[in-house]
Design a protein around this motif. Structure first.
Motif, mmCIF file in Angstrom:
data_model
loop_
_atom_site.group_PDB
_atom_site.id
_atom_site.type_symbol
_atom_site.label_atom_id
_atom_site.label_comp_id
_atom_site.label_asym_id
_atom_site.label_seq_id
_atom_site.Cartn_x
_atom_site.Cartn_y
_atom_site.Cartn_z
ATOM 1 N N VAL A 18 0.837 -1.207 0.000
ATOM 2 C CA VAL A 18 0.000 0.000 0.000
ATOM 3 C C VAL A 18 0.868 1.252 0.000
ATOM 4 N N TRP A 19 1.794 1.332 0.949
ATOM 5 C CA TRP A 19 2.654 2.517 1.020
ATOM 6 C C TRP A 19 3.600 2.589 -0.180
ATOM 7 N N GLY A 20 4.106 1.411 -0.628
ATOM 8 C CA GLY A 20 4.991 1.404 -1.788
ATOM 9 C C GLY A 20 4.294 1.941 -3.028
ATOM 10 N N TYR A 21 3.039 1.505 -3.245
ATOM 11 C CA TYR A 21 2.252 2.005 -4.383
ATOM 12 C C TYR A 21 2.034 3.515 -4.273
ATOM 13 N N LEU A 22 1.654 3.975 -3.086
ATOM 14 C CA LEU A 22 1.409 5.404 -2.900
ATOM 15 C C LEU A 22 2.682 6.219 -3.085
ATOM 16 N N ALA A 23 3.824 5.659 -2.676
ATOM 17 C CA ALA A 23 5.096 6.374 -2.842
ATOM 18 C C ALA A 23 5.444 6.549 -4.310
ATOM 19 N N ASP A 24 5.069 5.572 -5.154
ATOM 20 C CA ASP A 24 5.314 5.698 -6.589
ATOM 21 C C ASP A 24 4.337 6.666 -7.251
ATOM 22 N N ARG A 25 3.227 6.965 -6.575
ATOM 23 C CA ARG A 25 2.222 7.859 -7.147
ATOM 24 C C ARG A 25 2.253 9.244 -6.512
ATOM 25 N N ARG A 26 2.477 9.324 -5.210
ATOM 26 C CA ARG A 26 2.365 10.589 -4.481
ATOM 27 C C ARG A 26 3.701 11.185 -4.051
ATOM 28 N N GLY A 27 4.761 10.389 -4.085
ATOM 29 C CA GLY A 27 6.051 10.906 -3.657
ATOM 30 C C GLY A 27 6.623 10.144 -2.483
ATOM 31 N N ARG A 28 7.952 10.028 -2.442
ATOM 32 C CA ARG A 28 8.618 9.252 -1.392
ATOM 33 C C ARG A 28 8.528 9.942 -0.021
ATOM 34 N N ARG A 29 8.812 11.234 0.002
ATOM 35 C CA ARG A 29 8.946 11.955 1.261
ATOM 36 C C ARG A 29 7.652 11.974 2.062
ATOM 37 N N SER A 30 6.538 12.339 1.434
ATOM 38 C CA SER A 30 5.277 12.449 2.165
ATOM 39 C C SER A 30 4.832 11.095 2.701
ATOM 40 N N ILE A 31 5.043 10.026 1.935
ATOM 41 C CA ILE A 31 4.645 8.694 2.390
ATOM 42 C C ILE A 31 5.542 8.235 3.536
ATOM 43 N N LEU A 32 6.811 8.596 3.484
ATOM 44 C CA LEU A 32 7.703 8.263 4.605
ATOM 45 C C LEU A 32 7.243 8.950 5.887
ATOM 46 N N VAL A 33 6.871 10.206 5.782
ATOM 47 C CA VAL A 33 6.414 10.937 6.967
ATOM 48 C C VAL A 33 5.180 10.263 7.567
ATOM 49 N N ILE A 34 4.208 9.915 6.705
ATOM 50 C CA ILE A 34 2.966 9.327 7.204
ATOM 51 C C ILE A 34 3.207 7.937 7.794
ATOM 52 N N SER A 35 3.962 7.104 7.092
ATOM 53 C CA SER A 35 4.171 5.735 7.573
ATOM 54 C C SER A 35 4.982 5.711 8.868
ATOM 55 N N LEU A 36 5.970 6.578 8.985
ATOM 56 C CA LEU A 36 6.741 6.654 10.225
ATOM 57 C C LEU A 36 5.867 7.137 11.379
ATOM 58 N N ALA A 37 5.000 8.111 11.095
ATOM 59 C CA ALA A 37 4.108 8.610 12.140
ATOM 60 C C ALA A 37 3.125 7.530 12.586
ATOM 61 N N VAL A 38 2.587 6.758 11.632
ATOM 62 C CA VAL A 38 1.673 5.659 11.974
ATOM 63 C C VAL A 38 2.374 4.642 12.864
ATOM 64 N N ASN A 39 3.585 4.287 12.501
ATOM 65 C CA ASN A 39 4.354 3.336 13.313
ATOM 66 C C ASN A 39 4.553 3.867 14.724
ATOM 67 N N GLY A 40 5.011 5.101 14.838
ATOM 68 C CA GLY A 40 5.319 5.663 16.148
ATOM 69 C C GLY A 40 4.096 5.867 17.022
ATOM 70 N N ILE A 41 3.016 6.386 16.440
ATOM 71 C CA ILE A 41 1.811 6.680 17.230
ATOM 72 C C ILE A 41 1.177 5.394 17.759
#
Length: 437
Positions: A18-41
């Motif tokens: 899911v995140w890999g697909y979104l990173a190829d469509r929406r950008g690497r940086r924004s998806i990294l921020v969201i996925s890291l935040a989901v993990n941490g929260i």
């Protein structure tokens, strides 16, 4: 223990693609921020779970975040690297996996045994292990903040997406950073980018919600389809085999090392001493036996030689050869774990396995990023890591079911799978120092 580990891997499996697909469509940086935040929260909130099943659910959602950060960070990082040093730099990035393992084992060693850190807050018995879970969420949250505030988007993704101005701005920042002591001007007046021929094709169709959902689902699955057609098909199948073999073996064995160590304390093969704990439901978790944290710390630290080896030789030898050889040696080391007779020998061979298998992981990270074009790179890594999480879950289940009845079977199975993965790697194309497409 198997359920807890499997819940995290299940989340990583879901999040990977899911995140890999979104990173190829929406950008690497924004998806990294969201996925890291989901993990941490979700990781931090899990520390407050009043029941084991809620804890499992929260760890699952934390795993969803982890599943996104792993494939996307390697795509993001590789797209900033020069061709001649890319292998060494990706290997250096992978070294921080070892650093995380050492940090986690060290923090657990320091925090969990300390009963003085426990507290009673109404309905919640906040013991030291809960503090450990909170501390483990801090790196993800701080990394998300750093990426949000300071890190640019991948310029290669921006060019692929047709954002010439933004890509040129990132290149200018890179040039300025890399030439702080020089006064020469930025030498590139503009960029040549690909035309956006697929813009109309990817536009949502009109119609009912069901039709729009069907169209979006087809779009989401399209990258997975592209991985298995044309020239990419053979390498994708081989990488699926390798990811399955190494994930089943590494994670299945890693999580059960403490149990194998315990069974060699009095001498003999770990599979000859099946020790069952009677009345375990009445056994207290405290006082904590600290030997398991020392052994985990030593085993994690044993990755250092393998990491140094890959940093120095990845660009000289190439990921394909390092991947194949390290998998074959890992297979041999697992077989030797089966025949050792003392706890010291078991610990030594476990360290050998960790030090060699990390070479396989580093080489796989390099090869995986180099074999696919920019528009498929994160999606491909997401698919393969997702398959790896399925294998990790299976490895944990198999070890959990057979460790008491016949632990020789999972050990020999791991050895055989690593051998198969090493032979399969020989069929991959050589990617040493090639340009990213």
């Amino acid at each position: 223990m198997g359920l807890l580990t499997s819940s995290i891997f299940l989340g990583m499996m879901v999040g990977g693609y899911v995140w890999g697909y979104l990173a190829d469509r929406r950008g690497r940086r924004s998806i990294l921020v969201i996925s890291l935040a989901v993990n941490g929260i979700f990781g931090a909130v899990a520390s407050l779970a009043p029941s084991f099943w809620l804890f499992l659910l929260l760890r699952f959602f934390s795993g969803v975040g982890v599943g996104g950060s792993i494939p996307v960070i390697f795509s993001y990082f590789s797209e900033f690297q020069p061709r001649l040093r890319r292998g060494a730099m990706i290997s250096a990035l992978a070294t921080f996996w070892m650093a995380g393992n050492i940090l986690a084992a060290g923090v657990a060693w320091l925090v969990i045994p300390r009963t003085s850190l426990s507290a009673h807050w109404g309905w919640l018995d906040f013991q030291s292990w809960r503090l450990f879970v909170v501390l483990c969420s801090v790196p993800s949250l701080s990394s998300a903040l750093i990426f949000r505030l300071f890190m640019p988007e991948s310029p290669k993704f921006l060019m692929e997406a047709g954002h010439e101005t933004e890509a040129l701005s990132v290149f200018q920042k890179m040039f300025k950073l890399n030439n702080r002591c020089a006064t020469k001007p930025f030498p590139v007046p503009g960029l040549v980018i690909r035309s956006k021929d697929d813009e109309v094709k990817n536009r949502p169709t009109s119609g009912s919600r069901c039709q729009q959902f069907s169209h979006q689902l087809k779009q989401a699955l399209d990258p997975m389809k592209q991985l298995f057609v044309g020239p990419l098909a053979s390498r994708s199948v081989i990488l699926l085999i390798i990811f399955f073999c190494i994930s089943f073996g590494y994670y299945g064995l890693w999580m059960w090392f403490p149990e194998l160590f315990k069974r060699t304390e009095d001498g003999g093969s770990p599979c000859a001493n099946v020790s069952r704990v009677q009345n375990s439901e009445n056994e207290s978790c405290y006082p904590v036996k600290t030997a398991v944290y020392m052994e985990g710390f030593v085993t994690a630290a044993s990755n250092l030689p393998g990491n140094i080896f890959t940093i120095l030789l990845m660009d000289r030898i190439g990921g394909k050869i390092l991947l194949s050889v390290s998998l074959l040696v890992s297979s041999m080391s697992v077989f030797i774990i089966y025949v050792v007779k003392t706890k010291a020998q078991s610990l030594i061979m476990s360290c050998v396995f960790s030090g060699v298998s990390v070479i396989s992981w580093n080489a796989l990270d390099v090869v995986g990023t180099e074999l696919y074009p920019t528009q498929l790179r994160s999606s491909a890594l997401g698919v393969f890591t997702g398959v790896g999480r399925v294998a990790a879950i299976m490895g944990n289940v198999v070890f959990g079911q057979l460790v008491d009845s016949n632990c020789a079977i999972p050990l020999l199975m791991v050895s055989a799978l690593l051998l198969a993965g090493g032979l399969a790697a020989l069929r991959l194309p050589q990617t040493k120092q090639t340009e990213l497409t």
